[in-house]
Design a protein around this motif. Structure first.
Motif, PDB file in Angstrom:
ATOM      1  N   TYR A 127       0.837  -1.207   0.000  1.00 32.12           N
ATOM      2  CA  TYR A 127       0.000   0.000   0.000  1.00 32.12           C
ATOM      3  C   TYR A 127       0.867   1.250   0.000  1.00 32.12           C
ATOM      4  N   GLY A 128       0.277   2.358  -0.438  1.00 30.01           N
ATOM      5  CA  GLY A 128       0.959   3.648  -0.347  1.00 30.01           C
ATOM      6  C   GLY A 128      -0.074   4.746  -0.167  1.00 30.01           C
ATOM      7  N   MET A 129      -0.215   5.212   1.087  1.00 27.82           N
ATOM      8  CA  MET A 129      -1.128   6.334   1.344  1.00 27.82           C
ATOM      9  C   MET A 129      -0.368   7.611   0.972  1.00 27.82           C
ATOM     10  N   PRO A 130      -1.012   8.524   0.250  1.00 31.44           N
ATOM     11  CA  PRO A 130      -0.261   9.681  -0.239  1.00 31.44           C
ATOM     12  C   PRO A 130       0.161  10.653   0.863  1.00 31.44           C
ATOM     13  N   ASP A 131      -0.645  10.762   1.948  1.00 36.69           N
ATOM     14  CA  ASP A 131      -0.286  11.689   3.028  1.00 36.69           C
ATOM     15  C   ASP A 131      -1.011  11.261   4.307  1.00 36.69           C
ATOM     16  N   LEU A 132      -0.666  11.917   5.415  1.00 37.94           N
ATOM     17  CA  LEU A 132      -1.215  11.509   6.712  1.00 37.94           C
ATOM     18  C   LEU A 132      -2.719  11.781   6.803  1.00 37.94           C
ATOM     19  N   LYS A 133      -3.175  12.826   6.110  1.00 34.14           N
ATOM     20  CA  LYS A 133      -4.613  13.136   6.143  1.00 34.14           C
ATOM     21  C   LYS A 133      -5.392  11.963   5.521  1.00 34.14           C
ATOM     22  N   THR A 134      -4.913  11.510   4.376  1.00 36.31           N
ATOM     23  CA  THR A 134      -5.585  10.390   3.706  1.00 36.31           C
ATOM     24  C   THR A 134      -5.482   9.135   4.573  1.00 36.31           C
ATOM     25  N   LYS A 135      -4.318   8.946   5.190  1.00 35.69           N
ATOM     26  CA  LYS A 135      -4.135   7.772   6.053  1.00 35.69           C
ATOM     27  C   LYS A 135      -5.170   7.774   7.183  1.00 35.69           C
ATOM     28  N   SER A 136      -5.466   8.956   7.750  1.00 36.65           N
ATOM     29  CA  SER A 136      -6.446   8.956   8.840  1.00 36.65           C
ATOM     30  C   SER A 136      -7.874   8.887   8.305  1.00 36.65           C
ATOM     31  N   GLY A 154       7.829  -2.698  -1.571  1.00 41.32           N
ATOM     32  CA  GLY A 154       6.380  -2.659  -1.785  1.00 41.32           C
ATOM     33  C   GLY A 154       6.034  -2.886  -3.248  1.00 41.32           C
ATOM     34  N   CYS A 155       6.796  -2.241  -4.142  1.00 39.72           N
ATOM     35  CA  CYS A 155       6.564  -2.451  -5.588  1.00 39.72           C
ATOM     36  C   CYS A 155       6.799  -3.916  -5.947  1.00 39.72           C
ATOM     37  N   ASN A 156       7.865  -4.472  -5.400  1.00 41.73           N
ATOM     38  CA  ASN A 156       8.203  -5.874  -5.681  1.00 41.73           C
ATOM     39  C   ASN A 156       7.076  -6.804  -5.222  1.00 41.73           C
ATOM     40  N   LYS A 157       6.569  -6.564  -4.027  1.00 40.86           N
ATOM     41  CA  LYS A 157       5.516  -7.442  -3.489  1.00 40.86           C
ATOM     42  C   LYS A 157       4.237  -7.316  -4.322  1.00 40.86           C
ATOM     43  N   LEU A 158       3.856  -6.074  -4.615  1.00 40.28           N
ATOM     44  CA  LEU A 158       2.619  -5.863  -5.372  1.00 40.28           C
ATOM     45  C   LEU A 158       2.714  -6.515  -6.754  1.00 40.28           C
ATOM     46  N   TYR A 159       3.856  -6.336  -7.402  1.00 37.88           N
ATOM     47  CA  TYR A 159       4.025  -6.922  -8.727  1.00 37.88           C
ATOM     48  C   TYR A 159       4.013  -8.463  -8.651  1.00 37.88           C
ATOM     49  N   CYS A 160       4.675  -8.999  -7.648  1.00 36.42           N
ATOM     50  CA  CYS A 160       4.724 -10.468  -7.557  1.00 36.42           C
ATOM     51  C   CYS A 160       3.356 -11.058  -7.199  1.00 36.42           C
ATOM     52  N   GLU A 161       2.541 -10.306  -6.466  1.00 35.02           N
ATOM     53  CA  GLU A 161       1.153 -10.761  -6.247  1.00 35.02           C
ATOM     54  C   GLU A 161       0.460 -10.885  -7.606  1.00 35.02           C
ATOM     55  N   THR A 256      -6.971 -14.036  -4.880  1.00 37.50           N
ATOM     56  CA  THR A 256      -5.662 -14.676  -4.713  1.00 37.50           C
ATOM     57  C   THR A 256      -4.854 -13.972  -3.627  1.00 37.50           C
ATOM     58  N   VAL A 257      -5.209 -12.722  -3.331  1.00 35.14           N
ATOM     59  CA  VAL A 257      -4.449 -11.932  -2.347  1.00 35.14           C
ATOM     60  C   VAL A 257      -5.385 -11.453  -1.251  1.00 35.14           C
ATOM     61  N   TYR A 258      -5.037 -11.753  -0.010  1.00 33.38           N
ATOM     62  CA  TYR A 258      -5.905 -11.420   1.124  1.00 33.38           C
ATOM     63  C   TYR A 258      -5.160 -10.621   2.190  1.00 33.38           C
ATOM     64  N   ASN A 259      -5.826  -9.601   2.728  1.00 33.07           N
ATOM     65  CA  ASN A 259      -5.319  -8.939   3.936  1.00 33.07           C
ATOM     66  C   ASN A 259      -5.517  -9.841   5.144  1.00 33.07           C
ATOM     67  N   VAL A 260      -4.568  -9.805   6.061  1.00 31.77           N
ATOM     68  CA  VAL A 260      -4.777 -10.403   7.395  1.00 31.77           C
ATOM     69  C   VAL A 260      -4.194  -9.421   8.413  1.00 31.77           C
ATOM     70  N   THR A 261      -4.852  -9.314   9.559  1.00 29.74           N
ATOM     71  CA  THR A 261      -4.291  -8.456  10.600  1.00 29.74           C
ATOM     72  C   THR A 261      -4.769  -8.874  11.982  1.00 29.74           C
ATOM     73  N   SER A 262      -4.125  -8.324  13.010  1.00 27.06           N
ATOM     74  CA  SER A 262      -4.552  -8.614  14.377  1.00 27.06           C
ATOM     75  C   SER A 262      -4.954  -7.352  15.107  1.00 27.06           C
ATOM     76  N   TYR A 263      -4.024  -6.417  15.326  1.00 29.63           N
ATOM     77  CA  TYR A 263      -4.365  -5.200  16.066  1.00 29.63           C
ATOM     78  C   TYR A 263      -3.481  -4.069  15.578  1.00 29.63           C
ATOM     79  N   SER A 264      -4.067  -2.857  15.729  1.00 29.56           N
ATOM     80  CA  SER A 264      -3.356  -1.694  15.227  1.00 29.56           C
ATOM     81  C   SER A 264      -3.033  -0.792  16.410  1.00 29.56           C
ATOM     82  N   LEU A 265      -1.812  -0.325  16.490  1.00 31.56           N
ATOM     83  CA  LEU A 265      -1.490   0.589  17.586  1.00 31.56           C
ATOM     84  C   LEU A 265      -0.401   1.572  17.189  1.00 31.56           C
TER      85      LEU A 265
END
Ligand code: SER
Length: 337
Positions: A127-136, A154-161, A256-265
């Motif tokens: 992922y690439g959020m353009p700025d902190l405002k967009t991120k929030s 990040g480019c490498n991972k996205l392309y390989c997906e 084919t590509v899935y997000n996984v997460t646990s907690y954000s802090l």
């Protein structure tokens, strides 16, 4: 007859060591592992280990002539901070290394008349959020949103997906008789935290580094601002995600590509968790502007609804359990404190 094996590349890294142990404990007695480094001696019992380079074509040919590879966990990669210092080397390993293994898997699938399972850990770095405002404003991103990575990794991972998805659905189909496809599946991990190993070369490393430094009574300066927020996951959940995805019924997978997460802090909240366990820890913040920019471009959280729906993903370790039941007790044991 060649012996059937599951191949794990990059096994000597953080995820690899945890994965090979879990697979062996689950009864996988056909593990073939590959890494530039040797395995720590206590891991030798789990696999046939080959010390070598995924870019070495003659080595891969030799492996295929000796073994029937039925599944691949392709973990070998250069992480985000390191890749910025050596972008060309990162591209070689992360992209050309993956391409070579996808080709190997495709040939094996065709030869076997059955798809080789190809599990590929991707990353929040896609992922690439353009700025902190967009991120929030967009805190829990979906898989198809904000795919504008700012790092080589990040480019490498996205392309390989995308490459994996192509190999799984269209490879040579658009030009010739339909050959047998491989079965490519990928998870995008948040920052991973292990109690047993310290990461190297990543940009989410400030979390685990804080904890490991505190347990050794070493002062630590985090290289990000206190308000920096990204998602994290304890290593047992990361391994569990790879296992669950590898065992899911093909028919139940809609992506084919899935997000996984646990907690954000935030980094400050991370520090507070560390201080609860190690009250004397000396942790401050000295942001490194370049690494800060990388973490700021990563989303504050991930939406992993599709993983939950399609293959029953659910983290076992929320923040409290992660620190209280996995990280702190195991780190205390590791450093004997
Ligand atoms: N942990 C990785 C890194 O920091 C992100 O996937 O590079």
């Amino acid at each position: 007859m060649r012996k059937k094996v599951t191949l794990i590349t990059g096994v000597s890294g953080e995820v690899g060591l945890a994965l090979v142990k879990s697979l062996a404990e689950l009864g996988y007695n056909n593990l073939l592992t590959l890494d530039l480094r040797s395995l720590p001696p206590e891991y030798n019992q789990y696999s046939i280990h080959i010390q070598g380079d995924i870019l070495d074509k003659s080595l891969l040919n030799r492996l295929v002539s000796e073994y029937e590879i039925v599944a691949i966990f392709h973990l070998a990669a250069l992480l985000s901070t390191r890749a910025e210092f050596t972008p060309v080397a990162a591209h070689h390993v992360n992209v050309e290394g993956t391409m070579g293994l996808l080709q190997l898997a495709a040939e094996q699938s065709e030869w076997r008349g059955e798809p080789v399972l190809f599990i590929f850990p991707s990353s929040i770095a896609a992922y690439g959020m353009p700025d902190l405002k967009t991120k929030s404003q967009y805190p829990r991103v979906r898989e198809w949103e904000w795919n504008y990575p700012i790092t080589m990794y990040g480019c490498n991972k996205l392309y390989c997906e995308m490459l994996g998805t192509y190999f799984c659905s269209n490879y040579r189909q658009l030009a010739t008789e339909a050959p047998q496809m491989l079965d490519f599946r990928s998870v995008r991990f948040p920052g991973l935290i292990s109690a047993l190993t310290v990461p190297s070369g990543g940009t989410s490393d400030y979390g685990p580094e804080m904890l490991h430094a505190a347990a050794q009574s070493l002062p630590y300066s985090a290289f990000v601002r206190p308000d920096t927020q990204i998602p994290f996951m304890a290593m047992p959940d990361a391994v569990n995600a790879l296992l669950l995805l590898s065992r899911a019924e093909r028919e139940s997978l809609n992506r084919t590509v899935y997000n996984v997460t646990s907690y954000s802090l935030t980094a400050e909240q991370f520090r507070e968790q560390v201080l609860m366990a190690f009250p004397a820890a000396e942790i401050d913040f000295k942001p490194d502007l370049k690494r800060q920019k990388i973490v700021d471009s990563w989303p504050a959280d991930l939406n992993d609804n599709d993983s939950r729906r399609d293959w029953g993903w659910k983290p076992e370790y929320n923040m409290e359990r992660s620190f209280n039941e996995y990280l702190v007790p195991n780190i205390r044991k590791r450093y004997q404190v």
